[in-house]
Design an enzyme around this catalytic site. Structure first.
Site, mmCIF file in Angstrom:
data_model
loop_
_atom_site.group_PDB
_atom_site.id
_atom_site.type_symbol
_atom_site.label_atom_id
_atom_site.label_comp_id
_atom_site.label_asym_id
_atom_site.label_seq_id
_atom_site.Cartn_x
_atom_site.Cartn_y
_atom_site.Cartn_z
ATOM 1 N N LYS A 78 45.948 32.247 27.704
ATOM 2 C CA LYS A 78 44.896 31.882 28.671
ATOM 3 C C LYS A 78 43.550 32.367 28.147
ATOM 4 O O LYS A 78 43.453 33.467 27.588
ATOM 5 C CB LYS A 78 45.214 32.524 30.030
ATOM 6 C CG LYS A 78 44.265 32.112 31.155
ATOM 7 C CD LYS A 78 44.679 32.715 32.512
ATOM 8 C CE LYS A 78 43.747 32.276 33.630
ATOM 9 N NZ LYS A 78 44.108 32.835 34.949
ATOM 10 N N SER A 159 44.283 29.527 38.951
ATOM 11 C CA SER A 159 43.380 29.279 37.852
ATOM 12 C C SER A 159 44.055 29.098 36.501
ATOM 13 O O SER A 159 43.422 28.604 35.570
ATOM 14 C CB SER A 159 42.392 30.433 37.741
ATOM 15 O OG SER A 159 43.069 31.626 37.357
ATOM 16 N N SER A 183 47.144 33.056 40.881
ATOM 17 C CA SER A 183 46.865 32.154 39.762
ATOM 18 C C SER A 183 47.963 32.000 38.726
ATOM 19 O O SER A 183 47.843 31.145 37.844
ATOM 20 C CB SER A 183 45.586 32.574 39.049
ATOM 21 O OG SER A 183 44.484 32.120 39.774
HETATM 22 N N1 GLN Z 1 42.719 30.876 43.808
HETATM 23 C C1 GLN Z 1 42.350 32.246 44.013
HETATM 24 C C2 GLN Z 1 40.869 32.406 43.820
HETATM 25 O O1 GLN Z 1 40.230 31.435 43.649
HETATM 26 C C3 GLN Z 1 43.119 33.133 43.091
HETATM 27 C C4 GLN Z 1 42.627 33.098 41.711
HETATM 28 C C5 GLN Z 1 43.377 33.980 40.784
HETATM 29 O O2 GLN Z 1 44.461 34.460 41.100
HETATM 30 N N2 GLN Z 1 42.774 34.248 39.643
HETATM 31 O O3 GLN Z 1 40.326 33.471 43.845
#
Ligand code: GLN
Length: 493
Positions: A78, A159, A183
């Site tokens: 990632k 994400s 995410s």
């Molecule tokens: N979707 C959540 C956010 O936008 C979690 C993102 C994540 O876990 N990095 O913060």
């Protein structure tokens, strides 16, 4: 999809060690798969030479008996992990062209174990998002399509959207993800793969671009529960460079893996039965309970009374920490620098940040600075920290009655690109089942359970006690063995 790109990490490892194929053949197969799937936009950088070099080293070492745990296995990383000499953008324009002079602890551990790198994986900007659409490098397209004959492009979730799409499309046998509020788990559920977020502190955060430091945690995503265990064994461990890293021995999770849940009690939290969740998801949840019973576990109803406050709490704490972490992007130290004519230093800061950050990141910085501002700190930030403690206590109490908790991973299957982009609240709601375990720092995993009526994957979510990754992985395996989820996205790319 060539034969090698449909194999699991365990199969690749064993086949390579047994001499069925060379590491170079594995790397070449995945490099070709990556190059032929650019329309998915899963990778921000491809590093085929890196994968080949690690493969050649593995081939040369085979026979010496001195092979690292991941010798011969190419992985995707990632783009939130700093990789030495290789662009690391966190999905943001503000880090465009940034080549770290250091390697993150987690990616360094994977390399040391012999893994090669196929490339860096696209993601929501600074990991803020649930659909990969906030990336400055464009959205990732899910390899999955609905079975309605339409051609709608779907999100792989976020994400870690590039990570999920890469595994689901056979572009990498395993990848790293990060999970701040879901995410790893939500994109795993959307794409029919497995992903585990370990206990906060298991994986070092050193060299991972920070989003919300008290929540950020790295973890693996792969086709199977066993593959997740193989990667997590390598990724975990104490790191003196991260003050929140846990100074504890790392259990050998792969070695301890079995699907036997005899004597375990599985908690079913009644507060997770929320309105508006599609019937397919509730039906899968019921099936999951039956599968765990079949594996020897006893289901018990539990209560997590503060669940409904988890999302608002998360959306105060995460932006607060983010607004502080992102203050470092000022045009001086990294990547982008905008210097308006005749402007002073402040003008450079403002112009760089205005041009470098996308809309969602700016929204979070504004929310974060607001809830941390002198006049509102107690009303928002302090209160949210208190509620976070109540949410943690809910879990402590619940775990007096049960050993594991089973819920759906997300309240919907994958949605269409741009469907939720104009409504940030609808997007945030997608994290409703994932966020409580993040606030409590608990290990949690998503395992594919079946397809919905539209032919899209749905995930089951297992939350464990602190440090009980083994229990989570075992329950994951018990589900995997019974769900028989072998569906793969049909190739159209
Ligand atoms: N979707 C959540 C956010 O936008 C979690 C993102 C994540 O876990 N990095 O913060």
């Amino acid at each position: 999809m060539s034969d090698l790109t449909s194999k699991t990490i365990a199969e690749l490892r064993d086949g390579f060690r047994g001499g069925d194929f060379k590491a170079r053949e594995i790397a070449e197969a995945y490099n070709a798969a990556v190059a032929s799937a650019r329309m998915l936009n899963a990778f921000t950088v491809e590093t085929p030479e890196d994968a080949l070099a690690a493969a050649d080293a593995a081939d040369a070492a085979r026979g010496s008996g001195d092979l690292g745990a991941l010798a011969g296995i190419p992985l995707g990383i990632k783009d939130l992990f700093a990789t030495e000499g290789v662009d690391t953008t966190a999905g943001s324009k503000i880090l465009k062209g940034f080549k770290p002079r250091y390697e993150s602890t987690v990616s360094g551990k994977l390399r040391k174990a012999g893994a090669g790198m196929l490339g860096k994986l696209n993601m929501d900007e600074f990991a803020m998002g649930s659909s990969n659409e906030t990336s400055a490098y464009g959205p990732v397209i899910s390899p999955w399509k609905r079975n309605d004959g339409g051609n709608a492009a779907l999100t792989p979730g976020g994400s870690s959207g590039g990570s999920a799409a890469a595994v689901a499309a056979g572009l990498a046998p395993g990848v790293t993800g990060t999970d701040t509020g879901g995410s790893i788990r939500q994109p795993a559920a959307f794409t029919g793969i497995c992903g585990i977020k370990p206990t906060y502190g298991r994986c070092s955060r050193w060299g991972i671009v920070s989003f919300a430091s008290s929540l950020d945690q790295a973890g693996p995503m792969a086709k199977t529960v066993r593959d997740c265990a193989i990667l997590l064994d390598v990724m975990s461990g104490f790191d003196p460079k991260d003050s929140t890293s846990l100074d504890l021995p790392v259990p050998q999770w792969e070695a301890g893996l079995s699907g036997d849940l005899k004597g375990k009690r599985v908690g079913i939290p009644k507060e997770y039965r929320i309105d508006g969740v599609p019937e397919d998801i509730n039906a899968l949840w019921d099936k999951g309970i039956e599968w765990l019973k079949d594996a020897g576990a006893e289901p018990v109803e539990i209560s997590l009374p503060h669940t409904k406050y988890a999302l608002p709490t998360y959306y105060i704490i995460a932006p607060a920490e983010a607004s502080s972490n992102l203050a470092r992007y000022d045009g001086v130290r990294y990547g982008l620098r905008e210097t308006p004519d005749g402007g002073n230093l402040d003008a450079m800061y403002a112009a760089t940040r205005a041009a470098g950050f996308g809309a969602e990141v700016k929204r979070r910085i504004m929310i974060g600075t607001y809830v941390l501002s002198a006049g509102f700190y107690d009303a928002y930030f302090t209160k949210a920290q208190r509620v976070r403690t109540l949410i943690k206590r809910d879990f402590v109490r619940a775990f007096q009655q049960c050993d594991l908790i089973l819920t759906p991973t997300a309240p919907s299957a994958a949605f269409g690109l741009s469907e939720k982009m104009s409504d940030p609240l609808a997007m945030y709601l997608n994290d409703v089942f994932a966020v409580p375990a993040s606030l409590a720092g608990l290990p949690a995993m998503s395992v594919p359970g079946g397809l919905d009526g539209q032919g899209l994957p749905l995930g089951l979510h297992i939350i464990g006690k602190e440090l009980d990754e083994q229990g989570v992985l075992k329950a994951g395996l018990a589900i995997e063995e019974r769900a028989g989820f072998t569906h793969r996205a049909e190739r159209w790319w």
